[in-house]
Design a protein around this motif. Structure first.
Motif, PDB file in Angstrom:
ATOM      1  N   PRO A  71       0.703  -1.190  -0.132  1.00  0.00           N
ATOM      2  CA  PRO A  71       0.068  -0.020   0.052  1.00  0.00           C
ATOM      3  C   PRO A  71       0.969   1.267   0.037  1.00  0.00           C
ATOM      4  CG  PRO A  71       0.003  -0.942   2.127  1.00  0.00           C
ATOM      5  CD  PRO A  71       0.665  -1.797   1.409  1.00  0.00           C
ATOM      6  N   ILE A  72       2.148   1.329  -0.180  1.00  0.00           N
ATOM      7  CA  ILE A  72       3.224   2.214  -0.007  1.00  0.00           C
ATOM      8  C   ILE A  72       2.588   3.412  -0.828  1.00  0.00           C
ATOM      9  CG2 ILE A  72       4.550   1.661  -1.783  1.00  0.00           C
ATOM     10  CD1 ILE A  72       6.973   2.258   0.136  1.00  0.00           C
ATOM     11  N   ALA A  73       2.010   3.095  -2.117  1.00  0.00           N
ATOM     12  CA  ALA A  73       1.661   4.347  -3.227  1.00  0.00           C
ATOM     13  C   ALA A  73      -0.012   4.365  -3.152  1.00  0.00           C
ATOM     14  CB  ALA A  73       2.061   3.844  -4.551  1.00  0.00           C
ATOM     15  N   GLY A  74      -0.540   3.710  -2.221  1.00  0.00           N
ATOM     16  CA  GLY A  74      -2.069   3.907  -2.134  1.00  0.00           C
ATOM     17  C   GLY A  74      -2.644   3.543  -3.517  1.00  0.00           C
ATOM     18  N   GLN A  75      -2.504   2.485  -4.179  1.00  0.00           N
ATOM     19  CA  GLN A  75      -2.860   2.400  -5.330  1.00  0.00           C
ATOM     20  C   GLN A  75      -3.704   0.962  -5.875  1.00  0.00           C
ATOM     21  OE1 GLN A  75      -3.094   4.163  -8.133  1.00  0.00           O
ATOM     22  NE2 GLN A  75      -1.790   5.895  -7.259  1.00  0.00           N
ATOM     23  N   GLY A  76      -3.860   0.064  -4.605  1.00  0.00           N
ATOM     24  CA  GLY A  76      -4.359  -1.130  -4.857  1.00  0.00           C
ATOM     25  C   GLY A  76      -5.904  -1.108  -5.570  1.00  0.00           C
ATOM     26  N   PHE A  77      -6.712  -0.539  -4.796  1.00  0.00           N
ATOM     27  CA  PHE A  77      -8.090  -0.346  -5.198  1.00  0.00           C
ATOM     28  C   PHE A  77      -7.915   0.479  -6.715  1.00  0.00           C
ATOM     29  CE2 PHE A  77     -12.313   2.106  -4.454  1.00  0.00           C
ATOM     30  CZ  PHE A  77     -12.938   1.043  -5.283  1.00  0.00           C
ATOM     31  N   ASN A  78      -7.235   1.531  -6.567  1.00  0.00           N
ATOM     32  CA  ASN A  78      -7.196   2.549  -7.993  1.00  0.00           C
ATOM     33  C   ASN A  78      -7.078   1.503  -9.060  1.00  0.00           C
ATOM     34  OD1 ASN A  78      -7.409   5.068  -7.079  1.00  0.00           O
ATOM     35  ND2 ASN A  78      -5.769   4.773  -5.765  1.00  0.00           N
ATOM     36  N   LEU A  79      -6.150   0.425  -8.816  1.00  0.00           N
ATOM     37  CA  LEU A  79      -5.814  -0.338 -10.019  1.00  0.00           C
ATOM     38  C   LEU A  79      -7.055  -1.336 -10.393  1.00  0.00           C
ATOM     39  CD1 LEU A  79      -2.063  -1.936  -9.065  1.00  0.00           C
ATOM     40  CD2 LEU A  79      -2.840  -0.581 -11.021  1.00  0.00           C
ATOM     41  N   GLY A  80      -7.666  -1.628  -9.154  1.00  0.00           N
ATOM     42  CA  GLY A  80      -8.946  -2.465  -9.626  1.00  0.00           C
ATOM     43  C   GLY A  80     -10.004  -1.584 -10.193  1.00  0.00           C
ATOM     44  N   ILE A  81      -9.881  -0.299  -9.845  1.00  0.00           N
ATOM     45  CA  ILE A  81     -10.931   0.547 -10.699  1.00  0.00           C
ATOM     46  C   ILE A  81     -10.474   0.704 -11.977  1.00  0.00           C
ATOM     47  CG2 ILE A  81     -11.695   2.925 -11.103  1.00  0.00           C
ATOM     48  CD1 ILE A  81     -11.908   3.383  -8.064  1.00  0.00           C
ATOM     49  N   ARG A  82      -9.352   0.684 -12.437  1.00  0.00           N
ATOM     50  CA  ARG A  82      -8.653   0.637 -13.905  1.00  0.00           C
ATOM     51  C   ARG A  82      -8.979  -0.599 -14.386  1.00  0.00           C
ATOM     52  NH1 ARG A  82      -3.158   3.296 -12.044  1.00  0.00           N
ATOM     53  NH2 ARG A  82      -4.174   4.655 -10.691  1.00  0.00           N
ATOM     54  N   ASP A  83      -8.887  -1.878 -13.629  1.00  0.00           N
ATOM     55  CA  ASP A  83      -9.280  -3.029 -14.296  1.00  0.00           C
ATOM     56  C   ASP A  83     -10.954  -3.121 -14.834  1.00  0.00           C
ATOM     57  OD1 ASP A  83      -6.921  -4.016 -13.404  1.00  0.00           O
ATOM     58  OD2 ASP A  83      -7.579  -5.165 -11.640  1.00  0.00           O
ATOM     59  N   ALA A  84     -11.695  -2.661 -13.796  1.00  0.00           N
ATOM     60  CA  ALA A  84     -13.053  -2.558 -14.152  1.00  0.00           C
ATOM     61  C   ALA A  84     -13.456  -1.863 -15.309  1.00  0.00           C
ATOM     62  CB  ALA A  84     -13.865  -2.175 -12.970  1.00  0.00           C
ATOM     63  N   ALA A  85     -12.712  -0.441 -15.429  1.00  0.00           N
ATOM     64  CA  ALA A  85     -13.050   0.414 -16.550  1.00  0.00           C
ATOM     65  C   ALA A  85     -12.443  -0.301 -17.943  1.00  0.00           C
ATOM     66  CB  ALA A  85     -12.406   1.913 -16.224  1.00  0.00           C
ATOM     67  N   ALA A  86     -11.489  -0.847 -17.825  1.00  0.00           N
ATOM     68  CA  ALA A  86     -10.955  -1.123 -18.946  1.00  0.00           C
ATOM     69  C   ALA A  86     -11.739  -2.831 -19.487  1.00  0.00           C
ATOM     70  CB  ALA A  86      -9.348  -1.983 -18.861  1.00  0.00           C
ATOM     71  N   LEU A  87     -12.161  -3.374 -18.503  1.00  0.00           N
ATOM     72  CA  LEU A  87     -12.929  -4.629 -18.803  1.00  0.00           C
ATOM     73  C   LEU A  87     -14.262  -4.256 -19.393  1.00  0.00           C
ATOM     74  CD1 LEU A  87     -13.205  -7.635 -18.944  1.00  0.00           C
ATOM     75  CD2 LEU A  87     -13.878  -7.614 -16.918  1.00  0.00           C
ATOM     76  N   ALA A  88     -14.876  -3.066 -18.764  1.00  0.00           N
ATOM     77  CA  ALA A  88     -16.016  -2.552 -19.140  1.00  0.00           C
ATOM     78  C   ALA A  88     -16.004  -1.992 -20.512  1.00  0.00           C
ATOM     79  CB  ALA A  88     -16.496  -1.703 -18.262  1.00  0.00           C
ATOM     80  N   ASP A  89     -14.934  -1.348 -20.834  1.00  0.00           N
ATOM     81  CA  ASP A  89     -14.822  -0.716 -22.261  1.00  0.00           C
ATOM     82  C   ASP A  89     -14.760  -1.855 -23.306  1.00  0.00           C
ATOM     83  OD1 ASP A  89     -14.327   2.075 -22.520  1.00  0.00           O
ATOM     84  OD2 ASP A  89     -12.424   1.566 -23.483  1.00  0.00           O
ATOM     85  N   GLY A  90     -14.028  -2.789 -23.077  1.00  0.00           N
ATOM     86  CA  GLY A  90     -13.918  -3.997 -24.091  1.00  0.00           C
ATOM     87  C   GLY A  90     -15.117  -4.595 -24.249  1.00  0.00           C
TER      88      GLY A  90
END
Ligand SMILES: Cc1cc2nc3c(=O)[nH]c(=O)nc-3n(C[C@H](O)[C@H](O)[C@H](O)COP(=O)(O)OP(=O)(O)OC[C@H]3O[C@@H](n4cnc5c(N)ncnc54)[C@H](O)[C@@H]3O)c2cc1C
Length: 421
Positions: free
Chosen positions: A310-329
């Protein structure tokens, strides 16, 4: 063979932060979606269930707006206006009333100069984010099965079938495994993971302080790991206090007077008197990444795909990016009348997300190793590095945009554009 209780486009296994974000994005675009979670909503949003608060990048907030959750969350969220990164040693730095010389200051006005421009991000307690997503799901009429546990998935050729622990069955063209870092569906699909356990645990708690934090997030690098002070609404902050496992355990179980003393010694008095206002939670830290993010008719999303430091506070942000990319396709394929669970659609998602994930997983691993090191020469070099980046506006802007998720090929939702068929 009994009839499926749901037959549609997508089954989302896991109604956590990533799962509900994905399900809402697809449902609002016009797809037939069902979410299954092993726990009832009350259990997932109970105060003791998850003590964490997450820093949500500004592009992640755009996604929460597009899926209808941001309005519910905003009263419980705080804008992050500035981030101060400080290289410190125990009882140093913030203890003397403010950050020391080896520091890096990110100011949101450098990338969003308007008075009411986007912040660097938002801070919100995970339970409020879960509740906001659940309210958005309720308003949108999303189909949710909870409490119900997914026990298996079968590839039927043109469709997938999911079985629940109570014997019910659901069918869809594809399944999204949003079932967390121990992902049972990933295990069942025999997708290997690699990674390691750090000898670090994060102690998480909420504190109240006398003075306003003014929306500043502090990241103080200490020899045992980062100490983050993250602004919440009011004069409250969420602490992520990383220590070696044994020391974190000792802090977790310390009596209140002893803990207050340890807290004051670490936090300092730059925000006036400080006191804990929540219980203490302890999270063992590790890195785990799936070797691929898809299998026939299955996509891995969120921590199921990778869980990082969690050093960069990005875990859930990556999950949101996954969701957005998958939804796009998936939405694009559905619009074109194609099979949304095909290898073409899921393989593209996999390639898109694995590169970004690998870069962040390795990046956070390296930063953690570099900063959790008390060697005098390394301290000098990293202090110089922080001061150098601090003096170069273009470098500061680059880091702010990267942390904000505004790099590479952005899916529509990260640009704030809702999807539709
Ligand atoms: C100390 C700490 C601080 C952090 N800070 C930040 C931060 O500031 N910013 C950030 O972006 N990230 C942060 N993270 C990371 C973030 O918390 C996680 O990435 C995020 O919670 C993962 O969400 P998820 O939905 O993928 O998984 P989870 O939250 O684990 O959700 C999985 C869901 O699946 C359900 N489930 C599991 N198995 C089944 C099954 N068989 N059937 C049905 N349902 C099932 C579970 O009940 C659960 O609801 C932090 C992490 C830690 C440890």
């Amino acid at each position: 063979m009994s009839k499926a209780v749901f037959s549609g486009d997508v089954i989302v296994s896991g109604g956590g932060l990533a799962g509900l974000t994905l399900a809402l994005a697809l449902h609002r675009a016009g797809l037939a979606v069902a979410v299954v979670d092993a726990l009832a909503l009350d259990a997932r949003t109970a105060p003791a269930f998850d003590g964490r608060a997450s820093a949500l990048a500004y592009t992640s907030w755009r996604v929460l707006e597009a899926v209808g959750a941001a309005d519910h969350l905003q009263p419980h969220a705080r804008r992050i206006e500035d981030i101060l990164v400080v290289d410190s040693r125990p009882l140093d730095g913030l203890k003397r009333g403010g950050p020391g010389p080896d520091q890096l200051h990110f100011d949101r006005r450098e990338i969003h100069p308007e008075d009411d421009g986007e912040p660097l991000g938002w801070m919100a307690e995970n339970r409020h984010t879960r509740l906001a997503l659940a309210r958005a799901a309720d308003t949108a009429g999303l189909t949710v099965f909870a409490p119900a546990r997914v026990t298996g998935m079968e590839d039927l050729g043109a469709r997938a079938r999911v079985t629940l622990d109570d014997g019910r069955m659901l069918e869809a063209a594809m399944v999204a495994a949003c079932d967390g870092k121990a992902s049972p569906l990933r295990e069942q699909a025999v997708i290997r993971t690699f990674g390691r356990r750090y000898n670090q645990d994060a102690l998480v708690l909420t504190v109240e302080h006398e003075r306003d934090h003014q929306g500043v997030a502090y990241e103080v690098f200490m020899p045992a790991g980062p100490f983050a002070i993250l602004p919440l609404p009011g004069k409250r902050s969420s602490l992520v206090w990383t220590e070696r496992t044994a020391a974190a355990h000792a802090l977790e179980t310390m009596d209140e007077a002893g803990f207050q003393e340890a807290l004051e010694a670490r936090f300092g008095d730059f925000l006036g008197a400080v006191r804990p206002v929540s219980q203490r939670w302890r999270y063992p830290l590790g890195l785990r990444m799936a070797e691929r993010f898809h299998a026939p008719r299955l996509a891995l999303v969120g921590d199921a795909a990778r869980a990082i430091h969690p050093i960069a506070g990005q875990g859930f942000n990556l999950g949101i990016r996954d969701a957005a990319a998958l939804a796009d396709g998936v939405v694009e394929a559905k619009r074109a009348g194609l099979d949304i669970g095909s290898e073409a659609v899921l393989g593209r998602y996999d390639r898109w997300r694995r590169t970004d994930s690998a870069a962040l997983a390795l990046g956070t691993d390296a930063i953690n190793a570099l900063f959790a090191n008390d060697h005098a020469m390394i301290r000098t070099v990293r202090g110089l590095g922080l001061s150098m980046v601090d003096r170069i506006p273009a470098a500061r802007r680059f880091f702010m945009r990267t942390a904000g998720g505004e790099t590479g090929d952005l899916p529509a939702l990260l640009r704030g554009e809702p999807l539709s068929l």
